[in-house]
Design an enzyme around this catalytic site. Structure first.
Site, PDB file in Angstrom:
ATOM      1  N   CYS A   2       0.162  -6.735 -13.954  1.00  0.00           N
ATOM      2  CA  CYS A   2      -1.038  -7.489 -13.639  1.00  0.00           C
ATOM      3  C   CYS A   2      -0.734  -8.413 -12.475  1.00  0.00           C
ATOM      4  CB  CYS A   2      -1.435  -8.363 -14.827  1.00  0.00           C
ATOM      5  SG  CYS A   2      -1.395  -7.493 -16.385  1.00  0.00           S
ATOM      6  N   ARG A  27      -2.294  -4.617  -8.106  1.00  0.00           N
ATOM      7  CA  ARG A  27      -1.368  -4.661  -9.242  1.00  0.00           C
ATOM      8  C   ARG A  27      -2.057  -4.275 -10.557  1.00  0.00           C
ATOM      9  NH1 ARG A  27       3.153  -7.605  -8.024  1.00  0.00           N
ATOM     10  NH2 ARG A  27       3.554  -7.845 -10.234  1.00  0.00           N
ATOM     11  N   TRP A  74      -4.026  -4.847 -15.752  1.00  0.00           N
ATOM     12  CA  TRP A  74      -3.865  -3.405 -15.951  1.00  0.00           C
ATOM     13  C   TRP A  74      -3.333  -3.281 -17.362  1.00  0.00           C
ATOM     14  CZ3 TRP A  74       0.139   0.532 -16.041  1.00  0.00           C
ATOM     15  CH2 TRP A  74      -0.307   1.801 -15.659  1.00  0.00           C
ATOM     16  N   ASN A 100       1.966 -11.928 -17.307  1.00  0.00           N
ATOM     17  CA  ASN A 100       2.288 -10.566 -16.889  1.00  0.00           C
ATOM     18  C   ASN A 100       3.599 -10.198 -17.566  1.00  0.00           C
ATOM     19  OD1 ASN A 100       2.555  -8.189 -15.507  1.00  0.00           O
ATOM     20  ND2 ASN A 100       3.105  -9.122 -13.550  1.00  0.00           N
ATOM     21  N   GLY A 101       3.713  -8.974 -18.098  1.00  0.00           N
ATOM     22  CA  GLY A 101       4.945  -8.567 -18.789  1.00  0.00           C
ATOM     23  C   GLY A 101       4.625  -8.243 -20.241  1.00  0.00           C
ATOM     24  N   GLU A 476       6.685  15.582  -3.115  1.00  0.00           N
ATOM     25  CA  GLU A 476       6.010  14.332  -2.744  1.00  0.00           C
ATOM     26  C   GLU A 476       4.575  14.605  -2.262  1.00  0.00           C
ATOM     27  OE1 GLU A 476       6.032  11.373  -3.197  1.00  0.00           O
ATOM     28  OE2 GLU A 476       5.108  10.340  -1.505  1.00  0.00           O
ATOM     29  N   LYS A 480       1.037  13.215  -3.959  1.00  0.00           N
ATOM     30  CA  LYS A 480      -0.087  12.557  -3.277  1.00  0.00           C
ATOM     31  C   LYS A 480      -1.405  13.187  -3.713  1.00  0.00           C
ATOM     32  CE  LYS A 480       2.336  10.301  -2.417  1.00  0.00           C
ATOM     33  NZ  LYS A 480       2.769   8.944  -2.631  1.00  0.00           N
ATOM     34  N   GLU A 483      -2.225  12.114  -7.296  1.00  0.00           N
ATOM     35  CA  GLU A 483      -2.536  10.693  -7.432  1.00  0.00           C
ATOM     36  C   GLU A 483      -3.907  10.322  -6.874  1.00  0.00           C
ATOM     37  OE1 GLU A 483       1.585   8.261  -6.887  1.00  0.00           O
ATOM     38  OE2 GLU A 483       0.814   9.294  -5.140  1.00  0.00           O
ATOM     39  N   HIS A 499      10.810  33.479 -10.871  1.00  0.00           N
ATOM     40  CA  HIS A 499      11.327  33.237 -12.224  1.00  0.00           C
ATOM     41  C   HIS A 499      10.206  32.770 -13.148  1.00  0.00           C
ATOM     42  CE1 HIS A 499      15.312  33.970 -10.747  1.00  0.00           C
ATOM     43  NE2 HIS A 499      15.049  33.170  -9.724  1.00  0.00           N
ATOM     44  N   LYS A 601       0.351  -0.401  -8.556  1.00  0.00           N
ATOM     45  CA  LYS A 601       1.276  -0.487  -7.430  1.00  0.00           C
ATOM     46  C   LYS A 601       2.707  -0.737  -7.859  1.00  0.00           C
ATOM     47  CE  LYS A 601       1.921  -0.446  -3.008  1.00  0.00           C
ATOM     48  NZ  LYS A 601       1.879   0.927  -2.480  1.00  0.00           N
TER      49      LYS A 601
END
Ligand code: F6R
Length: 606
Positions: A2, A27, A74, A100-101, A476, A480, A483, A499, A601
């Site tokens: 957060c 965040r 979040w 936060n945490g 990667e 993207k 996401e 395979h 983030k």
């Protein structure tokens, strides 16, 4: 995970708090709230939704206060509801807390408080803090004492800030393993999860460390050690980023702005001071076993580095996702653990590095955020200088990290004479040409990639294929796509096809293949072989390649032909294409680009 923001000043701060917490929305952004002081009474406004909506709905900007704390959330403990939104008030209404945490022992604390008659309105771990403050204040009549007692009682991780109507001009805050910093202005003080909470108002920051708490008032601030309660003199960190850098600069989204900033951020990476890089090369050279770490995108950066170190410096360093690190590794004093992290706050990477330290290993990192927890924890850090990356999806930070790791591999190779000075210089020239090549591609190819992405935006499943160093690029680029566009995309080495995966090739599965330049003969031929395997099953292939002979309809269903470039930088150029393809697919699908669903983030929880 957060964002926390707080301010105490001379004048009305509700607008400053609004701007600050909006800057922290990357965040977390599922709900938000604010606590302000109306003379000596606390007022709380909070709701589900983004900062702008909640402020508008509750007319927060109409409220007058010269002190306040705000939070953007979040969800980790408890659903996304108004009741679970921060701040939390004590039962008597005299304390308002944001956090936060994770308070890991909140359940027994909650049970005990409930037995004593405290009423809970949320499912969160945070709410115990407000009630504990009320309880301990009642027995001591001293807010600082009550706060210290709470901090000594709770377990887990936290960044906490609270205000109280008993002392209406002070903000109290503390941290353990969650970032928190103070902004020191004239006649105004701030607390924030990072600089962007107050960068528009002061460039002077004090970064809190674990085991410290602080008390802020309009004119002064004090930082104290939690154990001794003695005052600590902390250095002022001058923030180098300007507020303009943090803004969108005319682009429709931060993601696009940040993709377009890559020529500059790569140049910044190449301009980093040699001595800092040399010290890290020295660590690699001395270590008996080195590991490369990261999570999500930075895991793919680490994977990319694995190939680069192997090819250029002939050193094999395993790349490991930070969350798997403990179970896999065997560390000692001769080990080196090198991690990549944009934010410098990611829990899994931070924990892996702490674990490495506890085993006596040396640690180093490439990090984008100065003063971040990882930057301060490791023995040696490279600050990559990419500027703030606001879009939740990482683009420019990752490519810069790949460039920096390539330079480290080249330096190591030169040191151990795995390459000659001539080859080193050739590689360096290739890297130096990279910003201009990427600029050209951004200028000339974006339109084509946009059209291509739009045409195929209905595709439900993508296979992203690459061989050798193009494999982490495929991973990667696929990440993207997942996401930002929420489209199924799986990265895989070309060799995997036969395979099992070939059985999946049909009208519902399309492939994107990252084809190396033909000079990279064996990789090139092996990649063409993979394409033929797909085409033999009538599969769709979008080829991203460097062969200038023009359109090759027999091999590709669609193709994107890039200018001839040295093999060293070819994968990085292809990654930029992958970023743009994902971005334009997402805009065609009308996704929430800078704040896509289910992504935050800096993931500061386990
Ligand atoms: C990808 C993304 C995440 C992060 C990961 C590591 O676009 O945003 O996968 O890369 O959470 O974060 P940092 O680099 O901050 O340690």
């Amino acid at each position: 995970m957060c964002g926390i923001n707080g301010a105490v000043g001379l004048k009305n701060i509700s607008e400053l708090l609004f701007e600050g917490i909006r800057n922290l929305e990357y965040r977390g952004y599922d709900s938000c709230g604010v606590a302000l002081m109306n003379k000596t009474r606390l007022i709380l406004k909070k709701d589900v939704g983004g900062v702008e909506d909640v402020y508008r709905k509750h007319n927060v900007l109409q409220l007058q206060s010269n002190i306040g704390i705000a939070h953007t959330r979040w969800a980790t403990h408890g659903k996304v509801t108004q009741n679970n939104t921060h701040p939390f008030a004590s039962n008597d209404g005299n304390f308002a807390v944001v956090h936060n945490g994770i308070i890991s022992n909140f359940r027994p604390l909650r049970d005990q408080l409930q037995k004593e008659g405290f009423k809970f309105s949320s499912e969160t771990d945070t709410e115990v803090l407000a009630h504990l403050l009320e309880k301990f204040y009642k027995s001591s009549r001293d807010i600082e004492k009550a706060f210290v007692k709470v901090l000594n009682l709770i377990e887990g991780t936290y960044a906490i800030a609270f205000i109280s109507s008993h002392l209406p001009g002070q903000i109290f805050c503390a941290r353990r393993e969650s970032p928190l910093m103070l902004g020191i202005g004239d006649e105004i003080k701030f607390v924030g999860s990072d600089f962007s909470a107050f960068i528009d108002h002061t460039k002077n920051a004090v970064i809190l460390d674990d085991g410290e708490y602080a008390i802020l008032s309009r004119d002064t601030y004090v930082v104290k050690n939690l154990l001794s309660r003695e005052e600590i003199t902390k250095p002022i960190t001058k923030i180098e980023w300007d507020s303009e850098t943090s803004r969108k600069g005319g682009y429709p989204h931060y993601m696009l702005k940040e993709i377009y900033e890559q020529p500059q951020t790569i140049s910044n990476a190449l301009d980093l001071e040699a001595s800092g890089l040399d010290e890290i090369v020295e660590l690699f050279a001395k270590s008996k076993n080195s590991y490369l770490l990261g999570v999500g995108t930075t895991f793919y950066v680490a994977k990319y580095a694995k190939y680069v170190f192997s090819q250029i410096a002939q050193e094999f360093y395993p790349s490991i996702s930070s969350d798997e690190f403990r179970v896999l590794t065997n560390l000692n004093k001769q080990s080196l653990v090198f991690s990549a992290s944009q934010s410098g706050e990611t829990f899994d990477t931070l924990s892996a590095l702490k674990y490495a330290k506890s085993k006596g290993a040396r640690t180093a990192a490439v990090v984008n955020v100065m003063g971040s927890s990882i930057a301060r924890l490791v023995d040696k850090v490279v600050l990559q200088g990419s500027g703030p990356e606001i879009c939740v999806i990482s683009t420019k930070a990752a490519v810069s990290q790949m460039v920096i790791l390539t330079v480290l591999a080249m330096k190591l190779a030169l040191k151990k004479k795995a390459i000659t000075r001539k080859t080193y210089n050739q590689h360096m020239r290739a890297l130096q040409e990279l910003p201009e090549i990427i600029q050209g591609i951004l200028n000339e190819r974006s339109g084509f990639i946009h059209r291509l992405a739009h045409k195929y935006s209905g595709t439900r499943n993508w296979l992203y294929l690459g061989r050798g160093v193009y494999y982490p690029i495929a991973l990667e680029a696929a990440l993207k796509m997942k996401e930002v566009a929420y489209v199924h995309a799986e990265g895989m080495p070309g060799g995997f096809l036969k395979h099992g995966t070939l059985a999946m090739i049909d009208d519902d599965v399309s492939s994107i293949v990252f084809v190396p330049p033909p000079e990279d003969k064996s990789l090139y031929e092996a990649t063409l072989h993979s394409i033929e395997e797909i085409r033999a099953r009538s599969g769709f292939v979008l080829g991203i390649h460097f062969t200038e002979q023009g359109k090759n309809g027999a091999l590709y269903s669609e193709e994107l032909i890039l200018p001839k470039v040295p093999p060293l930088t070819a994968p990085l150029i292809q990654l930029v294409i992958g970023q743009l393809f994902a971005y334009f697919t997402a805009t065609s699908l009308k996704r929430n680009i800078d704040k896509p669903r289910s992504l935050a983030k800096s993931v500061t929880v386990a």
